[in-house]
Structure formats: C-alpha cells, structure tokens
Scaffold this active site. Structure first.
Site, PDB file in Angstrom:
ATOM      1  N   HIS A   1      -0.112  14.983  44.197  1.00 35.00           N
ATOM      2  CA  HIS A   1       0.931  15.773  43.541  1.00 35.00           C
ATOM      3  C   HIS A   1       0.394  16.530  42.389  1.00 35.00           C
ATOM      4  O   HIS A   1       0.742  17.848  42.393  1.00 35.00           O
ATOM      5  CB  HIS A   1       1.897  14.492  42.460  1.00 35.00           C
ATOM      6  CG  HIS A   1       2.537  15.019  41.643  1.00 35.00           C
ATOM      7  ND1 HIS A   1       3.876  15.160  41.915  1.00 35.00           N
ATOM      8  CD2 HIS A   1       2.657  15.735  40.405  1.00 35.00           C
ATOM      9  CE1 HIS A   1       4.517  15.990  40.751  1.00 35.00           C
ATOM     10  NE2 HIS A   1       3.727  16.155  40.012  1.00 35.00           N
TER      11      HIS A   1
ATOM     12  N   HIS B   1       0.629  21.055  41.691  1.00 41.29           N
ATOM     13  CA  HIS B   1       0.566  21.689  40.361  1.00 41.29           C
ATOM     14  C   HIS B   1      -0.630  22.857  40.297  1.00 41.29           C
ATOM     15  O   HIS B   1      -0.370  23.846  40.016  1.00 41.29           O
ATOM     16  CB  HIS B   1       0.368  20.910  39.199  1.00 41.29           C
ATOM     17  CG  HIS B   1       1.567  20.254  38.617  1.00 41.29           C
ATOM     18  ND1 HIS B   1       2.470  20.826  38.231  1.00 41.29           N
ATOM     19  CD2 HIS B   1       1.804  18.701  38.870  1.00 41.29           C
ATOM     20  CE1 HIS B   1       3.660  19.962  38.000  1.00 41.29           C
ATOM     21  NE2 HIS B   1       3.120  18.771  38.107  1.00 41.29           N
TER      22      HIS B   1
ATOM     23  N   GLU C   1       8.387  21.172  37.976  1.00 40.98           N
ATOM     24  CA  GLU C   1       8.372  20.209  38.920  1.00 40.98           C
ATOM     25  C   GLU C   1       9.365  20.396  40.164  1.00 40.98           C
ATOM     26  O   GLU C   1       9.113  20.016  41.387  1.00 40.98           O
ATOM     27  CB  GLU C   1       8.797  18.737  38.095  1.00 40.98           C
ATOM     28  CG  GLU C   1       7.621  18.355  37.092  1.00 40.98           C
ATOM     29  CD  GLU C   1       6.539  17.879  37.727  1.00 40.98           C
ATOM     30  OE1 GLU C   1       5.610  17.343  37.194  1.00 40.98           O
ATOM     31  OE2 GLU C   1       6.228  17.915  39.051  1.00 40.98           O
TER      32      GLU C   1
ATOM     33  N   SER D   1       4.685  18.634  46.885  1.00 43.09           N
ATOM     34  CA  SER D   1       3.901  17.376  47.152  1.00 43.09           C
ATOM     35  C   SER D   1       4.650  16.300  47.949  1.00 43.09           C
ATOM     36  O   SER D   1       3.941  15.284  48.306  1.00 43.09           O
ATOM     37  CB  SER D   1       3.245  16.848  45.930  1.00 43.09           C
ATOM     38  OG  SER D   1       4.111  16.400  44.914  1.00 43.09           O
TER      39      SER D   1
HETATM   40  N1  HBI Z   1       0.878  12.906  31.697  1.00 43.55           N
HETATM   41  N2  HBI Z   1      -0.734  13.192  33.335  1.00 43.55           N
HETATM   42  C1  HBI Z   1       0.499  13.324  32.876  1.00 43.55           C
HETATM   43  N3  HBI Z   1       1.024  14.375  33.627  1.00 43.55           N
HETATM   44  C2  HBI Z   1       2.405  14.596  33.224  1.00 43.55           C
HETATM   45  O1  HBI Z   1       2.868  15.476  34.070  1.00 43.55           O
HETATM   46  C3  HBI Z   1       2.975  14.178  32.239  1.00 43.55           C
HETATM   47  C4  HBI Z   1       2.145  13.356  31.274  1.00 43.55           C
HETATM   48  N4  HBI Z   1       2.664  13.035  30.049  1.00 43.55           N
HETATM   49  C5  HBI Z   1       3.774  13.308  29.726  1.00 43.55           C
HETATM   50  C6  HBI Z   1       4.428  14.303  30.653  1.00 43.55           C
HETATM   51  N5  HBI Z   1       4.082  14.614  31.814  1.00 43.55           N
HETATM   52  C7  HBI Z   1       6.001  14.597  30.218  1.00 43.55           C
HETATM   53  O2  HBI Z   1       6.570  13.673  29.426  1.00 43.55           O
HETATM   54  C8  HBI Z   1       6.239  15.975  29.339  1.00 43.55           C
HETATM   55  O3  HBI Z   1       6.067  17.082  30.421  1.00 43.55           O
HETATM   56  C9  HBI Z   1       7.376  15.867  28.448  1.00 43.55           C
HETATM   57 FE    FE Z   2       3.951  16.919  37.923  1.00 45.06          FE
END
Ligand code: HBI
Ligand code: FE
Length: 292
Positions: A133, A138, A179, A198
């Site tokens: 993913h 990304h 996303e 993904s």
């Molecule tokens: N941590 N590793 C990881 N990947 C994410 O996409 C991610 C995260 N922590 C918080 C989060 N996304 C979302 O809550 C924020 O985009 C608001």
């Molecule tokens: Fe993501």
C-alpha cells in the site's frame, strides 16, 4: 489450521526496536522468498490493471523509480533515487504511527512506510497500510514535484490542525485525495489515490462501477464529508489537476476551520447542494452488501 503466515510479517516488525520518531530498521535481509513473491504477485496484477486506469504521472514515476517485480524494495536504495528527484525519502515503520509523528515526517519530506507485507488472506484489501500500500500506492507520486509539495504542505497543515483540535477535517482531505482521489484527464477519469492504486478490486470499482457517486473536488465540501474505512468508497472526489489540488492546499485554513466548526457533516453516500456531479451512484454494490 494453516501456518499463521498472516501475523508473521506484521509481528516481526511490531517487535522491532523503534526510534523516538517511530522509525524502525527495515532489515531488508529478513524478508523471506515468500514475502518477496507476494510483493511480485501484487505488483504483477496491478502492473496489468493500471495502464489506462492510473494517471500518467503515476505510471511515469513508477518507471523512473524502477519499482519492479523483483521483490520488496530496499527503502534506503529507493530513497536515494527518490531523494534525487524531489528530496523525499521513505522511512520504515511498523504500522500506523501517532498523528503528530506522522505529520512531522511528512512536513520534513519523509514518507513513513509500513515494512510488513499483507498476508495471503488480505491480498485484495487490508485496513492497515503495508509495504505494498505505502511503497507501491503512495511513493511513486512523491516523484511528482507538485504532488510532493502538496503532501509536505499537508504535513505542515496537520500539525496546525492537531493544535486546533480539527484533525478530523484534515484527515478527510487526505482520505478523499491522497488515499482515494481520482483526477480528470483528456482521456477520462484516472486514479491517483494510493488506497485505490494498491487494491486490484477497487482499481476497477472506483472507475467503472455504477455504484459510487463521483463528484468534482471542493475543499470545504470534502472536509465536511465522513468516510468509511472498511469497504470501497461510496463517493469518489475528482480533482482537475495536481496544480489545482496544491493551490487548494495553499489557502489559509484558519477561516475554513472556523466555518467548518459550525457546519454539519455529509454522510459518505450523500450528495450535497452545489456538488458538480460527474456521475450519480446507484449504490447497487452497497445495497447488496447490506441485504447479504
Ligand atoms: N501512520 N504509518 C502511518 N501511515 C498513515 O497513513 C497514517 C499514520 N498515522 C496517522 C494517519 N495516517 C492519519 O490519521 C492522518 O492522515 C490523519
Ligand atoms: Fe495510505
């Protein structure tokens, strides 16, 4: 009971010692042939599906970054190539990390990517971001300067939103663009959201199924719209270009947050007054699931 490969990859990294910024050692040598093979199968399937469905910027960047079906990439090696393009690096984490750490990484052009890979049982869709993913979904667009600047600005904005207690509004912006975003092109709608990119099944569903709404992106409208994390989206938002998305991200969010504080939310399936509707969903997929 088959060998629980499911949790092996995730557990191995969950037990890895981590730094204060939540990064861990990717320990690339620890990946088994099976894990590399799973990456290769996921990669091959998407490589077949995405031409004509992913936006050109993604397809070009995937080539430039030499993302391939020769196993799970080594983040340090990938970061050298990506760094030379836009200054971004990919740093290994064990899974979701606290919001403040996440935003701090993005604001400093470091993308936190899960080091574990999804189990066979979750090949189609998983809720927690794994290496496929994050790195396949990304990372490629971080080679696009406009998109990369948007994500860095998102990180800076995230720290401000946290301070104001309005993170949920900003999380929706991330959800419906980074996303699950679509983009209009002269050749039709194309995917840029990593969650779609993904997922083999959502790649088809998001562009071709009559179920979901497809609505032109509007920043405040998106920031008022709830989302579901356990299934396909009921509404996809469509940007006109990465430049337009970046421009929307550059506004001063202060007045927007003030207006949002008293504004009601929209449900994920709801159409809102003023929406430029690109296609209205018939929700057959969601109705079938409810009656199942
Ligand atoms: N941590 N590793 C990881 N990947 C994410 O996409 C991610 C995260 N922590 C918080 C989060 N996304 C979302 O809550 C924020 O985009 C608001
Ligand atoms: Fe993501």
């Amino acid at each position: 009971m088959g060998l629980q490969l499911t949790s092996e990859s995730k557990n191995r990294y969950a037990q890895a010692p981590r730094q204060a910024d939540w990064t861990i050692d990717q320990n690339w040598a620890s990946y088994s042939d099976e894990e590399h093979d799973r990456w290769n199968r996921l990669f091959a399937r998407q490589a077949k599906l995405l031409p004509g469905r992913a936006c050109d910027e993604f397809l070009e960047a995937k080539q430039k970054l030499e993302l391939s079906r020769s196993g799970i990439p080594e983040f340090a090696d990938l970061s050298r190539r990506l760094g030379a393009m836009t200054g971004w690096s990919v740093v290994p984490v064990a899974g979701l990390i606290p919001d403040d750490a996440f935003f701090d990484h993005l604001a400093n052009r470091r993308f936190p990517a899960g080091a574990f890979i999804r189990p066979e049982s979750e090949l189609e869709y998983l809720q927690e971001p794994d290496v496929f993913h994050d790195v396949f979904g990304h990372v490629p667009l971080l080679a696009n300067p406009t998109y990369a600047r948007f994500l860095e600005a998102y990180g800076e904005g995230g720290r401000r939103a946290l301070a104001r207690g309005q993170l949920h509004n900003l999380a929706r912006l991330y959800w419906y663009t980074i996303e699950f975003g679509l983009v209009e092109t002269p050749k039709g709608l194309r995917i840029f959201g990593a969650g779609i990119m993904s997922s083999p099944s959502e790649t088809i569903f998001s562009l071709e199924d009559s179920s979901p709404n497809r609505v032109a992106f509007d920043l405040e409208r998106v920031m008022r719209t709830n989302y579901i994390i356990s299934d396909f989206q009921q509404t996809y938002f469509v940007i006109e270009s990465f430049e337009k998305l970046l421009a929307a991200g550059y506004q001063d969010f202060g007045p927007i947050y003030d207006r949002l504080r008293n504004a009601s939310d929209f449900a994920a399936h709801e159409l809102a007054p003023g929406d430029r509707i690109i296609s209205r969903g018939d929700f057959h997929y969601f109705r079938a699931k409810r009656s199942a």
